[in-house]
Design an enzyme around this catalytic site. Structure first.
Site, PDB file in Angstrom:
ATOM      1  N   ASP A  13       0.808  -1.222   0.000  1.00  0.00           N
ATOM      2  CA  ASP A  13       0.000   0.000   0.000  1.00  0.00           C
ATOM      3  C   ASP A  13       0.840   1.271   0.000  1.00  0.00           C
ATOM      4  O   ASP A  13       0.449   2.301   0.552  1.00  0.00           O
ATOM      5  CB  ASP A  13      -0.962   0.022   1.220  1.00  0.00           C
ATOM      6  CG  ASP A  13      -1.875  -1.181   1.219  1.00  0.00           C
ATOM      7  OD1 ASP A  13      -2.246  -1.641   0.128  1.00  0.00           O
ATOM      8  OD2 ASP A  13      -2.214  -1.659   2.320  1.00  0.00           O
ATOM      9  N   LYS A  16       1.916   2.109  -5.154  1.00  0.00           N
ATOM     10  CA  LYS A  16       2.458   1.544  -6.403  1.00  0.00           C
ATOM     11  C   LYS A  16       1.537   1.833  -7.583  1.00  0.00           C
ATOM     12  O   LYS A  16       1.991   2.100  -8.697  1.00  0.00           O
ATOM     13  CB  LYS A  16       2.647   0.019  -6.256  1.00  0.00           C
ATOM     14  CG  LYS A  16       3.615  -0.359  -5.145  1.00  0.00           C
ATOM     15  CD  LYS A  16       3.641  -1.859  -4.922  1.00  0.00           C
ATOM     16  CE  LYS A  16       2.383  -2.429  -4.347  1.00  0.00           C
ATOM     17  NZ  LYS A  16       2.052  -2.009  -2.971  1.00  0.00           N
ATOM     18  N   GLY A  40      -4.671  -4.113  -3.751  1.00  0.00           N
ATOM     19  CA  GLY A  40      -5.620  -3.044  -4.074  1.00  0.00           C
ATOM     20  C   GLY A  40      -4.795  -1.827  -4.436  1.00  0.00           C
ATOM     21  O   GLY A  40      -4.118  -1.269  -3.584  1.00  0.00           O
ATOM     22  N   HIS A  41      -4.786  -1.469  -5.699  1.00  0.00           N
ATOM     23  CA  HIS A  41      -3.942  -0.371  -6.183  1.00  0.00           C
ATOM     24  C   HIS A  41      -4.835   0.790  -6.607  1.00  0.00           C
ATOM     25  O   HIS A  41      -5.628   0.663  -7.542  1.00  0.00           O
ATOM     26  CB  HIS A  41      -3.069  -0.846  -7.354  1.00  0.00           C
ATOM     27  CG  HIS A  41      -2.041  -1.860  -6.949  1.00  0.00           C
ATOM     28  ND1 HIS A  41      -1.050  -2.314  -7.777  1.00  0.00           N
ATOM     29  CD2 HIS A  41      -1.839  -2.499  -5.763  1.00  0.00           C
ATOM     30  CE1 HIS A  41      -0.292  -3.183  -7.130  1.00  0.00           C
ATOM     31  NE2 HIS A  41      -0.759  -3.313  -5.918  1.00  0.00           N
ATOM     32  N   GLN A 219       1.908  -5.985  -3.309  1.00  0.00           N
ATOM     33  CA  GLN A 219       2.424  -6.113  -1.933  1.00  0.00           C
ATOM     34  C   GLN A 219       3.705  -5.279  -1.723  1.00  0.00           C
ATOM     35  O   GLN A 219       3.901  -4.293  -2.386  1.00  0.00           O
ATOM     36  CB  GLN A 219       2.658  -7.589  -1.573  1.00  0.00           C
ATOM     37  CG  GLN A 219       1.370  -8.386  -1.370  1.00  0.00           C
ATOM     38  CD  GLN A 219       0.721  -8.861  -2.653  1.00  0.00           C
ATOM     39  OE1 GLN A 219       1.331  -9.514  -3.473  1.00  0.00           O
ATOM     40  NE2 GLN A 219      -0.552  -8.547  -2.840  1.00  0.00           N
TER      41      GLN A 219
HETATM   42  P1  GDP Z   1      -0.731   0.401  -3.560  1.00  0.00           P
HETATM   43  O1  GDP Z   1      -1.367  -0.868  -3.128  1.00  0.00           O
HETATM   44  O2  GDP Z   1       0.738   0.429  -3.318  1.00  0.00           O
HETATM   45  O3  GDP Z   1      -1.067   0.783  -4.969  1.00  0.00           O
HETATM   46  O4  GDP Z   1      -1.341   1.550  -2.610  1.00  0.00           O
HETATM   47  P2  GDP Z   1      -2.886   1.722  -2.171  1.00  0.00           P
HETATM   48  O5  GDP Z   1      -3.659   2.247  -3.317  1.00  0.00           O
HETATM   49  O6  GDP Z   1      -3.396   0.493  -1.507  1.00  0.00           O
HETATM   50  O7  GDP Z   1      -2.749   2.792  -1.024  1.00  0.00           O
HETATM   51  C1  GDP Z   1      -2.163   4.043  -1.243  1.00  0.00           C
HETATM   52  C2  GDP Z   1      -3.195   5.128  -0.846  1.00  0.00           C
HETATM   53  O8  GDP Z   1      -2.539   6.371  -0.777  1.00  0.00           O
HETATM   54  C3  GDP Z   1      -4.295   5.307  -1.877  1.00  0.00           C
HETATM   55  O9  GDP Z   1      -5.469   5.704  -1.229  1.00  0.00           O
HETATM   56  C4  GDP Z   1      -3.759   6.425  -2.764  1.00  0.00           C
HETATM   57  O10 GDP Z   1      -4.794   7.166  -3.410  1.00  0.00           O
HETATM   58  C5  GDP Z   1      -3.078   7.280  -1.734  1.00  0.00           C
HETATM   59  N1  GDP Z   1      -1.911   8.044  -2.192  1.00  0.00           N
HETATM   60  C6  GDP Z   1      -0.929   7.693  -3.064  1.00  0.00           C
HETATM   61  N2  GDP Z   1       0.032   8.644  -3.112  1.00  0.00           N
HETATM   62  C7  GDP Z   1      -0.369   9.614  -2.256  1.00  0.00           C
HETATM   63  C8  GDP Z   1       0.222  10.859  -1.833  1.00  0.00           C
HETATM   64  O11 GDP Z   1       1.312  11.249  -2.229  1.00  0.00           O
HETATM   65  N3  GDP Z   1      -0.495  11.581  -0.901  1.00  0.00           N
HETATM   66  C9  GDP Z   1      -1.699  11.169  -0.405  1.00  0.00           C
HETATM   67  N4  GDP Z   1      -2.317  11.937   0.511  1.00  0.00           N
HETATM   68  N5  GDP Z   1      -2.270  10.002  -0.781  1.00  0.00           N
HETATM   69  C10 GDP Z   1      -1.590   9.242  -1.680  1.00  0.00           C
HETATM   70  P1  IMO Z   2      -0.931  -4.135  -2.289  1.00  0.00           P
HETATM   71  O1  IMO Z   2      -0.509  -4.680  -3.614  1.00  0.00           O
HETATM   72  C1  IMO Z   2      -0.967  -4.582   2.044  1.00  0.00           C
HETATM   73  C2  IMO Z   2      -0.997  -8.669   3.610  1.00  0.00           C
HETATM   74  C3  IMO Z   2      -2.260  -9.091   4.340  1.00  0.00           C
HETATM   75  C4  IMO Z   2      -1.673 -10.083   5.336  1.00  0.00           C
HETATM   76  C5  IMO Z   2      -0.574 -10.769   4.514  1.00  0.00           C
HETATM   77  C6  IMO Z   2      -0.993 -12.084   3.879  1.00  0.00           C
HETATM   78  O2  IMO Z   2      -2.225  -3.414  -2.322  1.00  0.00           O
HETATM   79  O3  IMO Z   2       0.171  -3.370  -1.643  1.00  0.00           O
HETATM   80  P2  IMO Z   2      -2.546 -12.704   1.819  1.00  0.00           P
HETATM   81  O4  IMO Z   2      -3.999 -12.405   1.558  1.00  0.00           O
HETATM   82  O5  IMO Z   2      -1.631 -12.172   0.779  1.00  0.00           O
HETATM   83  O6  IMO Z   2      -2.295 -14.150   2.119  1.00  0.00           O
HETATM   84  O7  IMO Z   2      -2.219 -11.929   3.190  1.00  0.00           O
HETATM   85  O8  IMO Z   2      -0.224  -9.852   3.485  1.00  0.00           O
HETATM   86  N1  IMO Z   2      -1.213  -8.146   2.242  1.00  0.00           N
HETATM   87  C7  IMO Z   2      -1.158  -6.853   1.921  1.00  0.00           C
HETATM   88  N2  IMO Z   2      -0.983  -5.755   2.695  1.00  0.00           N
HETATM   89  N3  IMO Z   2      -1.080  -4.443   0.712  1.00  0.00           N
HETATM   90  C8  IMO Z   2      -1.235  -5.535  -0.073  1.00  0.00           C
HETATM   91  O9  IMO Z   2      -1.239  -5.462  -1.421  1.00  0.00           O
HETATM   92  C9  IMO Z   2      -1.315  -6.801   0.527  1.00  0.00           C
HETATM   93  N4  IMO Z   2      -1.484  -8.053   0.055  1.00  0.00           N
HETATM   94  C10 IMO Z   2      -1.408  -8.870   1.115  1.00  0.00           C
HETATM   95  O10 IMO Z   2      -2.873  -8.004   4.977  1.00  0.00           O
HETATM   96  O11 IMO Z   2      -1.056  -9.398   6.396  1.00  0.00           O
HETATM   97 MG    MG Z   3      -2.866  -1.529  -1.813  1.00  0.00          MG
END
Ligand code: GDP
Ligand code: IMO
Ligand code: MG
Length: 420
Positions: A13, A16, A40-41, A219
């Site tokens: 999270d 990416k 979840g991206h 991840q």
């Molecule tokens: P990912 O799984 O690595 O793609 O990241 P996620 O989407 O799960 O979580 C990142 C969260 O941070 C999302 O809600 C994005 O919209 C938000 N985000 C990304 N870059 C920034 C930033 O520079 N500032 C803020 N405030 N939010 C950001």
């Molecule tokens: P993105 O791509 C954050 C974590 C789960 C749990 C562990 C194992 O959005 O960054 P799993 O379902 O993979 O067997 O769970 O890994 N986990 C993540 N945490 N971002 C993710 O993906 C994750 N994918 C798995 O919360 O701790």
């Molecule tokens: Mg994510």
């Protein structure tokens, strides 16, 4: 032009999806390399907020071919729904290719995931319950169903019957209804069929043509099956090596490894996190960073940036530059801390140990600086940034040994600054 890898440097999270979307216009292709719908991206564009689970985050760029690589595990029904959802919002998904070698997450893998979490009792991992571990287990046990098999009803039935002979004893009867399963899989296969191909050949053709390929990992490297905080990890390799394997790219074809890091730390699920904050500061980070899981909605654990773990992650993955996201979260913080060293048993420790009791006993040591106390969400160029914000970003570069090349100042596509 060679390939560039975009990987998460922490516990997932990191943003990416946003960085992949931002760099997609510079590439001919984006390949998702690992994980499944546990990811979840999030991508925020003028057309709204998009949350990708299996579809590569390049899909919003109409000129980019998007590939789901062999290293991914795919829930075909979930993917078909994800595509329909994107199409209903006007996104062209015809540029999607799916590796026929990627493995399939079957409905009972999710049931096994849930069942195994209950068996773990107080040592539960806190998985996303998306069936990821059980699907990868069937893959490496050589009884997995591959995406290419979705186009062959006979092969599909045979493989699923084999898997059910292994797992049937701990499944409910509704979860072993093979005819119902085949029906829903065939419907999904009708939708996905035109995209299924020998995707790794297309990836290599693109590189041969001298075009840029981006590899999008899911991840983060602290969740890596080998180098993460095992067993509190995911079941794939979100590393630079895993990116090559999952996308079908050779290490020598990579010229950039972009480590995406948050300006602080978050983690969803269980396992040690030396810089975790259980106080109002942690809550303020959660509130300002909207730190709730994109896939599960769970509140994320929060803490200060951990430069020891980050340094280790950069070293093991050859990270060549850092994209530091969510820096704007600190706009209201009078002081910001970074863990720059660990103490373990009265001794300094410079890496993440394999033994989790040792890692849980680590004490993080911090350097604290004053914040910039200014709204940076409107900044678009380096010159717009207050000196304090730039100094914080530079300090992360110094602490990790890798230069920060991009900095996020908000969730939107344009809230990204390329640093000199
Ligand atoms: P990912 O799984 O690595 O793609 O990241 P996620 O989407 O799960 O979580 C990142 C969260 O941070 C999302 O809600 C994005 O919209 C938000 N985000 C990304 N870059 C920034 C930033 O520079 N500032 C803020 N405030 N939010 C950001
Ligand atoms: P993105 O791509 C954050 C974590 C789960 C749990 C562990 C194992 O959005 O960054 P799993 O379902 O993979 O067997 O769970 O890994 N986990 C993540 N945490 N971002 C993710 O993906 C994750 N994918 C798995 O919360 O701790
Ligand atoms: Mg994510």
């Amino acid at each position: 032009m060679p390939a560039a890898i975009i990987l998460g440097g922490q516990w997932g999270d990191e943003g990416k999806g946003k960085i992949t979307d931002a760099l997609a216009p510079t590439a001919a292709m984006v390949v998702r390399a690992n994980g499944g719908s546990n990811a979840g991206h999030t991508v925020e564009t003028p057309d709204g907020v998009f949350k990708m689970h299996l579809v590569p985050s390049g899909i919003l760029n109409p000129d980019c071919i998007c590939v789901i690589g062999a290293g991914v595990v795919i829930d075909p029904i979930g993917l078909a729904n994800e595509l329909t959802g994107l199409e209903q919002r006007g996104v062209d998904t015809r540029n999607l290719l799916i590796s026929d070698r990627a493995h399939v997450v079957l409905p009972f893998h999710m049931a096994i995931d849930r069942y195994e979490e209950t068996l773990r009792e107080e040592r539960s991992i806190g998985t996303t319950l998306r069936g990821i571990g059980p699907a990868y287990a069937d893959k490496v046990s050589r009884r997995g169903l591959r995406v290419g098999d979705l186009l062959d009803a006979g092969a599909m039935r045979q493989t699923i019957e084999h898997q059910l002979r292994m797992h049937g004893q701990y499944l409910e009867s509704a979860e072993t209804d093979i005819d119902a399963m085949l029906e829903s899989l065939s419907a999904a296969a009708d939708k996905l069929g035109p995209s299924i191909c020998a995707a790794e050949q297309r990836v290599q053709d693109t590189l041969d043509a001298g075009k840029r390929v981006l590899v999008e990992c899911a991840q983060g490297v602290m969740l890596d099956i080998d180098y993460g905080t095992y067993p509190y990890v995911t079941s794939s390799s979100p590393s630079a090596a895993g990116a090559c394997q999952g996308a079908g790219i050779a290490p020598m074809q990579v010229d950039r490894v972009i480590g995406v890091f948050k300006a602080y730390s978050t983690r969803v699920g269980s396992g040690p996190m030396p810089t975790e904050l259980h106080d109002d500061t942690g809550e303020l980070i959660r509130k300002r960073g909207r730190e709730y899981g994109t896939t599960t909605g769970r509140p994320r654990r929060t803490g200060w940036f951990d430069a020891v773990a980050a340094r280790s992650a950069c070293r093991l993955n050859g990270v060549s530059e850092i994209a530091l996201t969510l820096t704007d979260v600190f706009d209201v913080f009078p002081e910001i801390s970074v863990a720059t060293s660990y103490q373990w048993n009265g001794q300094p420790l410079g890496y993440v140990p394999a033994n989790l009791d040792d890692y849980a006993a680590v004490v993080a040591e911090y350097q604290t600086t004053t914040g910039w106390l200014q709204d940076i969400t409107g900044a678009r160029r380096q010159a717009d940034l207050p000196a304090g914000a730039l100094a914080y970003v530079r300090s992360i570069g110094d602490a990790t040994g890798v230069e920060v090349s991009m900095m996020g100042v908000g969730p939107a596509r344009e809230q990204l600054i390329h640093l000199q």
